[in-house]
Scaffold this active site. Structure first.
Site, short mmCIF file in Angstrom:
data_model
loop_
_atom_site.label_atom_id
_atom_site.label_comp_id
_atom_site.label_asym_id
_atom_site.label_seq_id
_atom_site.Cartn_x
_atom_site.Cartn_y
_atom_site.Cartn_z
N GLU A 104 3.45 105.91 -44.63
CA GLU A 104 3.41 107.07 -45.53
C GLU A 104 3.88 106.68 -46.92
O GLU A 104 3.29 107.08 -47.93
CB GLU A 104 4.28 108.20 -44.96
N GLU A 124 4.42 107.72 -34.44
CA GLU A 124 4.83 109.13 -34.28
C GLU A 124 4.17 109.75 -33.06
O GLU A 124 4.79 110.49 -32.30
CB GLU A 124 4.43 109.95 -35.52
C1 1HE Z 1 15.33 101.18 -36.28
C2 1HE Z 1 14.00 101.55 -36.58
C3 1HE Z 1 13.75 102.91 -36.88
C4 1HE Z 1 14.03 99.45 -36.15
N1 1HE Z 1 14.80 103.76 -36.87
N2 1HE Z 1 16.32 102.06 -36.28
N3 1HE Z 1 9.20 104.17 -36.46
C5 1HE Z 1 9.01 103.52 -35.30
O1 1HE Z 1 8.83 104.11 -34.26
C6 1HE Z 1 9.07 102.02 -35.34
C7 1HE Z 1 10.29 101.53 -34.61
N4 1HE Z 1 10.56 100.12 -34.86
C8 1HE Z 1 9.84 99.13 -34.28
O2 1HE Z 1 8.85 99.33 -33.61
C9 1HE Z 1 10.34 97.74 -34.49
O3 1HE Z 1 11.71 97.81 -34.84
C10 1HE Z 1 9.61 96.95 -35.61
C11 1HE Z 1 8.19 96.61 -35.14
C12 1HE Z 1 9.54 97.72 -36.92
C13 1HE Z 1 10.38 95.64 -35.90
O4 1HE Z 1 10.58 94.93 -34.70
P1 1HE Z 1 11.71 93.79 -34.64
O5 1HE Z 1 11.63 93.14 -33.29
O6 1HE Z 1 11.62 92.91 -35.84
O7 1HE Z 1 13.12 94.56 -34.81
P2 1HE Z 1 13.94 95.41 -33.71
O8 1HE Z 1 14.77 94.47 -32.88
O9 1HE Z 1 13.10 96.35 -32.98
O10 1HE Z 1 14.91 96.30 -34.64
C14 1HE Z 1 16.02 95.73 -35.33
C15 1HE Z 1 17.04 96.83 -35.50
O11 1HE Z 1 16.47 97.84 -36.33
C16 1HE Z 1 17.39 97.53 -34.20
O12 1HE Z 1 18.73 97.98 -34.31
P3 1HE Z 1 19.96 97.17 -33.65
O13 1HE Z 1 21.17 98.01 -34.01
O14 1HE Z 1 19.65 97.10 -32.17
O15 1HE Z 1 19.94 95.82 -34.30
C17 1HE Z 1 16.47 98.72 -34.17
O16 1HE Z 1 16.95 99.79 -33.39
C18 1HE Z 1 16.48 99.10 -35.65
N5 1HE Z 1 15.30 99.87 -36.02
N6 1HE Z 1 13.22 100.45 -36.49
C19 1HE Z 1 16.03 103.33 -36.57
N7 1HE Z 1 12.52 103.35 -37.21
C20 1HE Z 1 8.89 111.48 -42.40
S1 1HE Z 1 8.43 111.42 -40.81
C21 1HE Z 1 8.13 109.78 -40.42
C22 1HE Z 1 8.08 109.63 -38.94
C23 1HE Z 1 8.20 108.22 -38.52
O17 1HE Z 1 8.29 107.30 -39.30
S2 1HE Z 1 8.22 107.96 -36.84
C24 1HE Z 1 8.05 106.26 -36.65
C25 1HE Z 1 9.38 105.58 -36.62
#
Ligand code: 1HE
Length: 250
Positions: A104, A124
């Site tokens: 977005e 989402e």
């Molecule tokens: C997060 C987030 C997040 C990572 N919110 N903490 N977005 C998503 O559903 C995407 C979610 N994220 C992922 O699928 C993956 O993290 C990635 C593909 C982006 C990256 O993967 P990777 O292997 O490099 O990293 P990771 O190990 O998954 O994440 C590293 C840390 O970042 C980890 O936290 P930690 O405390 O365990 O180290 C994750 O929890 C954290 N992290 N992404 C919170 N999104 C205005 S409305 C918009 C609506 C949306 O955007 S919904 C889609 C949200």
């Protein structure tokens, strides 16, 4: 934010959370783009670390009820509108994950440069939520409602090549080159006449949504305003005197 000549380079800097957008980061984006220094004539947004942006910070989602959710979505609209409808064109430099709210954000920029590591998704749909940062308005304009529906219904992920093919990015560059290429483009954009950039950011998107008759009329108004500007006269004269670059074959 780092100012390079007339270009503001704005970095998302929560790499440990994959640049997930929490409220503080969304407010910071709003403030930066509402208050760009006057010498800035173009901007670049990029993500620090391995990814451009993981979208909404999901850890903040669980605390919101419906009323707070509406206001939260509106706060994204204000911030991303400050980018799309601000004072200067904005180039997004993409790499790694460009997902959810990250897509977005990218779609609120005027040009997207993606490196070969880029991938795009709208998780989402599979997380039981909906886009809330203007994605349902902006993303169908880039790729069509059918492709966006597919991304959200099925969790489909587009790689960098396919993303460029369907219109998510206008430029595809080797891994690691997105930021430098985006800065090169922004530097060039900053040399345009300010009225030309204004017309492209503010008139063209409106004309594209107007009925043809209204669009032709708005086009006549904005083109006459642009061509009457002294900068336009000077640039056209420079070409006629052989002092400005020709268009060369791609
Ligand atoms: C997060 C987030 C997040 C990572 N919110 N903490 N977005 C998503 O559903 C995407 C979610 N994220 C992922 O699928 C993956 O993290 C990635 C593909 C982006 C990256 O993967 P990777 O292997 O490099 O990293 P990771 O190990 O998954 O994440 C590293 C840390 O970042 C980890 O936290 P930690 O405390 O365990 O180290 C994750 O929890 C954290 N992290 N992404 C919170 N999104 C205005 S409305 C918009 C609506 C949306 O955007 S919904 C889609 C949200």
């Amino acid at each position: 934010m780092d100012i390079q000549g007339q270009v503001a380079v704005v970095g998302l800097s929560r790499p440990t959370k994959r640049n997930a957008l929490n409220d503080g980061l969304v407010e910071a984006l709003r403030d930066v783009f509402q208050n760009l220094p006057t010498e800035v004539a173009a901007a670049v947004i990029h993500g620090q670390g391995e990814h451009f942006c993981a979208g909404l910070d999901l850890s903040e989602l669980k605390e919101r009820d419906a009323g707070a959710g509406v206001l939260h979505s509106r706060s994204w609209h204000v911030a991303l509108n400050a980018i799309e409808q601000g004072r200067v064109p904005v180039v997004a430099a993409l790499h790694g994950a460009v997902v959810g709210g990250g897509l977005e954000l990218a779609s609120a920029c005027h040009i997207r440069v993606a490196d070969e590591s880029t991938f795009y998704a709208l998780p989402e749909g599979t997380r039981g939520i909906f886009v809330g940062g203007g994605g349902s308005v902006r993303i169908p304009k880039l790729i069509g409602a059918a492709r966006m529906t597919d991304m959200m219904l099925t969790g489909r992920v587009y790689n960098a090549q396919d993303g460029e093919r369907i219109g998510l990015a206008q430029y595809l560059v080797p891994v690691g080159d997105a930021l430098s290429h985006a800065i090169t483009l922004a530097t060039r954009i900053a040399t345009n006449a300010p009225l030309t950039n204004f017309a492209l950011m503010h008139a063209l998107p409106r004309i594209a949504e107007q009925a043809a008759d209204h669009g032709f009329f708005t086009e006549a108004l904005i083109s006459s305003i642009a061509q009457a500007d002294p900068q336009a006269k000077a640039r056209v004269n420079a070409f006629l005197q052989g002092k400005a670059a020709k268009v060369t074959k791609a």
